[in-house]
Design an enzyme around this catalytic site. Structure first.
Site, short mmCIF file in Angstrom:
data_model
loop_
_atom_site.label_atom_id
_atom_site.label_comp_id
_atom_site.label_asym_id
_atom_site.label_seq_id
_atom_site.Cartn_x
_atom_site.Cartn_y
_atom_site.Cartn_z
N LYS A 49 0.81 -1.21 0.00
CA LYS A 49 0.00 0.00 0.00
C LYS A 49 0.86 1.28 0.00
O LYS A 49 0.37 2.33 -0.37
CB LYS A 49 -0.99 0.00 1.18
CG LYS A 49 -1.89 -1.25 1.24
CD LYS A 49 -2.54 -1.56 -0.08
CE LYS A 49 -3.46 -2.77 -0.11
NZ LYS A 49 -2.92 -4.06 0.32
N TYR A 262 -12.08 -15.19 2.63
CA TYR A 262 -11.03 -14.22 2.93
C TYR A 262 -10.52 -14.47 4.35
O TYR A 262 -11.30 -14.54 5.30
CB TYR A 262 -11.62 -12.80 2.83
CG TYR A 262 -10.65 -11.70 3.19
CD1 TYR A 262 -9.73 -11.23 2.28
CD2 TYR A 262 -10.69 -11.11 4.45
CE1 TYR A 262 -8.84 -10.22 2.60
CE2 TYR A 262 -9.81 -10.09 4.79
CZ TYR A 262 -8.89 -9.65 3.87
OH TYR A 262 -8.03 -8.65 4.19
N TYR A 288 -2.63 -12.85 2.57
CA TYR A 288 -2.29 -12.54 1.18
C TYR A 288 -1.03 -13.29 0.72
O TYR A 288 -1.12 -14.25 -0.05
CB TYR A 288 -2.06 -11.03 1.02
CG TYR A 288 -3.27 -10.17 1.28
CD1 TYR A 288 -4.18 -9.92 0.26
CD2 TYR A 288 -3.49 -9.60 2.53
CE1 TYR A 288 -5.29 -9.12 0.48
CE2 TYR A 288 -4.60 -8.79 2.76
CZ TYR A 288 -5.49 -8.55 1.73
OH TYR A 288 -6.58 -7.76 1.95
#
Ligand SMILES: *Cc1c(COP(=O)(O)O)cnc(C)c1O
Length: 332
Positions: A49, A262, A288
């Site tokens: 990010k 998720y 992730y």
């Protein structure tokens, strides 16, 4: 070499290193695995990010923003990095974080990114699973505006065309590293969620004239849905860059590695996290990069790549979330 003209501020340490996975490579006959260390982006424990926020914060500052608002799951790495970026440039930060269904472990609720958000001084709004994060955030933005502030909403995952510009830039950075080191890669593997990383990288590599397949391992969606999301964003980015549209064949996703949902801690993820840590001293994350690396290992084991190939794993960060998953990762 291309240079992007979009406004950005500096938040990270670039370029991130490229490293061979020597001990993992010694274990099998090939392909040769390498890692690009975007986990070492330099901002508040790093991660993908940071690159997006360099562009999003420039945009926020141009608009006179006083407070950043963003949303995600309770252990969102994006929220933590947004809070860090806000702290760094002196903006307020409000996070809208959704409880994940069925998780009540104290560590999940209070450690990892949840703890870091507090230290970074962000104001956290906790929402129950299923609440409309964007609607709640938009309402809060109205209230802030009425009280004389200038809110700036950072999209979930930082994934709009502006944020994705960070990964266009990563594509250019990688092209430069390839040129300097004198050899390239036959594929890049990464985790794909809100899609800005895969979309930006595809657009950046196309801009640099590098035709390297980018394989996305999904963390919550079917490959069909994810490919559409990625392709739509690639085209938005390419419109901003005034570049020709990438053909949909270039968007490749795998959806068999995220488990039931998720954040579901799958056994192959746990194996991948342990392997990378114990053989390479590399911390992946449970949501992730651990799943993406598990996917890469599975593709290698099933002969998806030729053993003479060189494959680059993009490490997108996320290790602070390891502490939130201590119950399933530790051997007790
Ligand atoms: C957000 C995130 C991703 C996914 O990137 P997108 O651009 O949202 O697809 C991958 N890895 C980590 C650690 C992340 O925090």
């Amino acid at each position: 070499m291309h240079k992007l003209s979009h406004p950005k501020i500096q938040l990270g340490h670039w370029p991130t290193p490229l490293e061979p996975m020597l001990r993992i490579n010694a274990m099998h006959k090939g392909p040769e695995l390498w890692v690009k260390r975007d986990d070492c982006s330099g901002l508040a424990f790093g991660g993908n990010k940071t690159r997006k926020l360099e562009y999003l914060l420039a945009d926020a500052q141009l608009g006179g923003a006083t407070t950043l608002l963003t949303a995600g799951g309770l252990q969102s790495n994006h929220a933590r990095q947004t809070a860090a970026a806000a702290a760094r440039v002196g903006l307020g930060c409000e996070l809208f974080l959704e409880d994940v269904e069925g998780v009540s472990e104290p560590d999940y609720n209070h450690s990892g990114n949840a703890l870091l958000n507090q230290l970074l001084g962000a104001r956290v709004h906790r929402l129950t699973a299923g609440q409309d994060l964007n609607a709640v955030m938009a309402l809060r933005a109205q209230t802030l505006r009425a009280s004389g502030q200038e809110p700036y909403i950072v999209p979930v995952g930082g994934s709009n065309a502006i944020g994705a510009m960070g990964y266009v830039n990563c594509g250019l950075e990688l092209a430069q590293q390839i040129q300097v080191q004198g050899f390239s890669f036959d594929a890049i593997v990464l985790a794909t969620g809100s899609a800005g990383t895969q979309a930006g990288l595809l657009a950046g590599l196309a801009l640099a004239g590098q035709d390297i397949p980018v394989l996305g391992v999904t963390v919550s969606r079917s490959s069909g849905e994810q490919c559409q999301k990625v392709l739509a964003l690639v085209h938005e980015v390419q419109a901003l860059l005034q570049q020709p549209k990438l053909h949909e064949d270039h968007v490749i996703c795998f959806d068999q590695y995220y488990g039931l949902a998720y954040g579901d801690p799958t056994p192959p993820m746990i194996e991948a996290v342990r392997l990378a840590a114990s053989l390479e001293g590399l911390f992946l994350d449970p949501v992730y990069s651990g799943k993406a690396f598990a996917g890469l290992l599975d593709l290698v084991r099933h002969g998806y790549f030729d053993i003479s190939e060189r494959i680059l794993f993009l490490h997108t960060g996320g290790a602070p979330a390891l502490f939130a998953y201590s119950d399933c990762l530790s051997e007790h």
